[in-house]
Write a protein that holds these residues in place. Sequence first.
Motif, PDB file in Angstrom:
ATOM      1  N   ALA A 108     -16.169  31.215  38.845  1.00 37.52           N
ATOM      2  CA  ALA A 108     -16.274  31.855  37.529  1.00 37.52           C
ATOM      3  C   ALA A 108     -15.997  33.351  37.600  1.00 37.52           C
ATOM      4  CB  ALA A 108     -17.665  31.611  36.944  1.00 37.52           C
ATOM      5  N   MET A 109     -16.371  33.986  38.706  1.00 36.05           N
ATOM      6  CA  MET A 109     -16.241  35.442  38.808  1.00 36.05           C
ATOM      7  C   MET A 109     -14.922  35.902  39.410  1.00 36.05           C
ATOM      8  SD  MET A 109     -19.966  36.545  40.094  1.00 36.05           S
ATOM      9  CE  MET A 109     -21.175  35.302  39.817  1.00 36.05           C
ATOM     10  N   ALA A 110     -14.241  35.024  40.115  1.00 38.79           N
ATOM     11  CA  ALA A 110     -13.030  35.429  40.834  1.00 38.79           C
ATOM     12  C   ALA A 110     -12.009  36.157  39.964  1.00 38.79           C
ATOM     13  CB  ALA A 110     -12.400  34.209  41.502  1.00 38.79           C
ATOM     14  N   PRO A 111     -11.769  35.731  38.709  1.00 37.19           N
ATOM     15  CA  PRO A 111     -10.752  36.423  37.904  1.00 37.19           C
ATOM     16  C   PRO A 111     -11.053  37.901  37.658  1.00 37.19           C
ATOM     17  CG  PRO A 111     -11.252  34.278  36.941  1.00 37.19           C
ATOM     18  CD  PRO A 111     -12.268  34.512  38.018  1.00 37.19           C
ATOM     19  N   ASP A 238     -14.647  41.344  29.594  1.00 32.79           N
ATOM     20  CA  ASP A 238     -15.175  41.908  30.835  1.00 32.79           C
ATOM     21  C   ASP A 238     -15.964  40.860  31.606  1.00 32.79           C
ATOM     22  OD1 ASP A 238     -17.423  41.634  29.283  1.00 32.79           O
ATOM     23  OD2 ASP A 238     -17.894  43.769  29.155  1.00 32.79           O
ATOM     24  N   PHE A 239     -16.652  41.309  32.627  1.00 30.24           N
ATOM     25  CA  PHE A 239     -17.446  40.437  33.492  1.00 30.24           C
ATOM     26  C   PHE A 239     -18.479  39.648  32.689  1.00 30.24           C
ATOM     27  CE2 PHE A 239     -21.382  40.124  36.080  1.00 30.24           C
ATOM     28  CZ  PHE A 239     -20.927  39.345  37.135  1.00 30.24           C
ATOM     29  N   LEU A 240     -19.158  40.321  31.785  1.00 27.02           N
ATOM     30  CA  LEU A 240     -20.211  39.674  31.003  1.00 27.02           C
ATOM     31  C   LEU A 240     -19.625  38.573  30.116  1.00 27.02           C
ATOM     32  CD1 LEU A 240     -23.089  39.430  30.032  1.00 27.02           C
ATOM     33  CD2 LEU A 240     -22.727  41.398  28.534  1.00 27.02           C
ATOM     34  N   THR A 241     -18.539  38.864  29.422  1.00 27.43           N
ATOM     35  CA  THR A 241     -17.899  37.868  28.572  1.00 27.43           C
ATOM     36  C   THR A 241     -17.413  36.684  29.394  1.00 27.43           C
ATOM     37  OG1 THR A 241     -17.240  39.469  26.886  1.00 27.43           O
ATOM     38  CG2 THR A 241     -15.932  37.457  27.028  1.00 27.43           C
ATOM     39  N   LEU A 242     -16.815  36.963  30.530  1.00 26.19           N
ATOM     40  CA  LEU A 242     -16.306  35.903  31.391  1.00 26.19           C
ATOM     41  C   LEU A 242     -17.430  34.971  31.835  1.00 26.19           C
ATOM     42  CD1 LEU A 242     -13.429  35.310  32.714  1.00 26.19           C
ATOM     43  CD2 LEU A 242     -14.484  36.110  34.809  1.00 26.19           C
ATOM     44  N   LEU A 243     -18.568  35.536  32.204  1.00 22.15           N
ATOM     45  CA  LEU A 243     -19.703  34.710  32.619  1.00 22.15           C
ATOM     46  C   LEU A 243     -20.193  33.834  31.470  1.00 22.15           C
ATOM     47  CD1 LEU A 243     -22.092  36.870  34.853  1.00 22.15           C
ATOM     48  CD2 LEU A 243     -20.753  34.883  35.520  1.00 22.15           C
TER      49      LEU A 243
END
Length: 457
Positions: A108-111, A238-243
Amino acid sequence: MDTQPAPFIPPAPKPRTTPPSTLEMIRIVYRNPLELWGEQTYNEPWISAKGAGGPLVIANDPGLIRHVLVDNAKNYKMATVRQKILRPILRDGLLTAEGEVWKRSRKAMAPVFTPRHIFGFAQPMLKRTREFVTRYEDGGTSDIAHDMTLLTYDILAETLFSGEIAGEPGSFASQIDRLFETMGRVDPLDLLRAPDWLPRLTRIRGRKTMAYFRKIVTDTVKMREEKFRRDPDGVPQDFLTLLLKAEGPDGLTRSEVEDNIITFIGAGHETTARALGWTLYCLAESPWERDRVEQEIDAVLAREPDPTKWLDAMPFTRAAFDEALRLYPPAPSINREPIVPEMWGDLYIPKHAAVLVMPWVVHRHRKLWDRPDAFLPERFHPGNREKIDRFQYLPFGAGPRVCIGASFAMQEAIIALAIMLSRFRFDTTSETKPWPVQKLTTQPQGGLPMRVTPRAL
């Protein structure tokens, strides 16, 4: 005639000459594990012994380290003692998750941490650093260890959370210190592998602080979800949205989302902050090295406005940072435990053994480094860095669980150092007497009070 000054020897515990008693060992591990290790640890390729909590293997040989962290990584889980320290804080965040939960989180975080995304963070990093250093314009003395915590928090908030983290940065910094002072220590009962039902004093003392961070996470998620409802197209990617987008039946659970947020808020900035503080301290005590770094930074900034190019354009600055990471690795210990027993050459590694790969020890090992206790950035100058074995230098770990944010941290560090050192000079004072202490990260006990003066350019 060679006029090069004698290299600076930064403070560090002297290796023990006699083994501690069990009681003394427990006291040292609780107070400062860096003071535990003896002369043998810094000279042997590996040590196999009986520890207070069972079999113990200390891995220093780069080949053995590669075996544990890469070649046979599937046979090694995070050590029980380490999990007992970290899981109450991070639960199923990326640092502590195992198996399928870890795989889901990493995927999930790799991108977010691709080179393209990291380059996109350069301008926000630059902006936040420029704003931050205005506090030094009138000169004076400041605790640089504390300041770097604030700076890297600002950068983390701006890049991964688009400036939308609930809570106040000043309070956050003091609460981080409190968290690592309590729950970040090894509890003696964990070291002895006592039953889980016995209450741990460290965790009891840290409950209030842990609740503070959990509330920040909950409030941060609520803020973003409210933004989704009001303006779905205006939500930052951003990171938060992606998570949050990764949440679902085939992705992350809500608790895993929150655990990863707290992992990055609580630990994601802390490691870089410590490394920046130690770098500024070592350069202040090695003015000839600082002069070289300042000259390089001045020359690059005069010709290259693009901060994404600075890491490659500043080999001396990067070398100083790398050498500080060697002497004071932010994560001083990597703890593993074999699932099934095995042999590595003549070494038998029993099931449930605590296998310690300690960057603190490996980075100062007498057989791996020339003058290992000295601050010598030249080790990492072009032409020298290529001679260093990949598994004798482990500031970000190695293998499948290598730090996902390593490239982010390197870019952030060089941008921060370039802006700070181009405008200000950092000098130690009579009060600057740091002592390295392991509380999850390698922290300077007593802080880093330093005199900051604007540079006359």
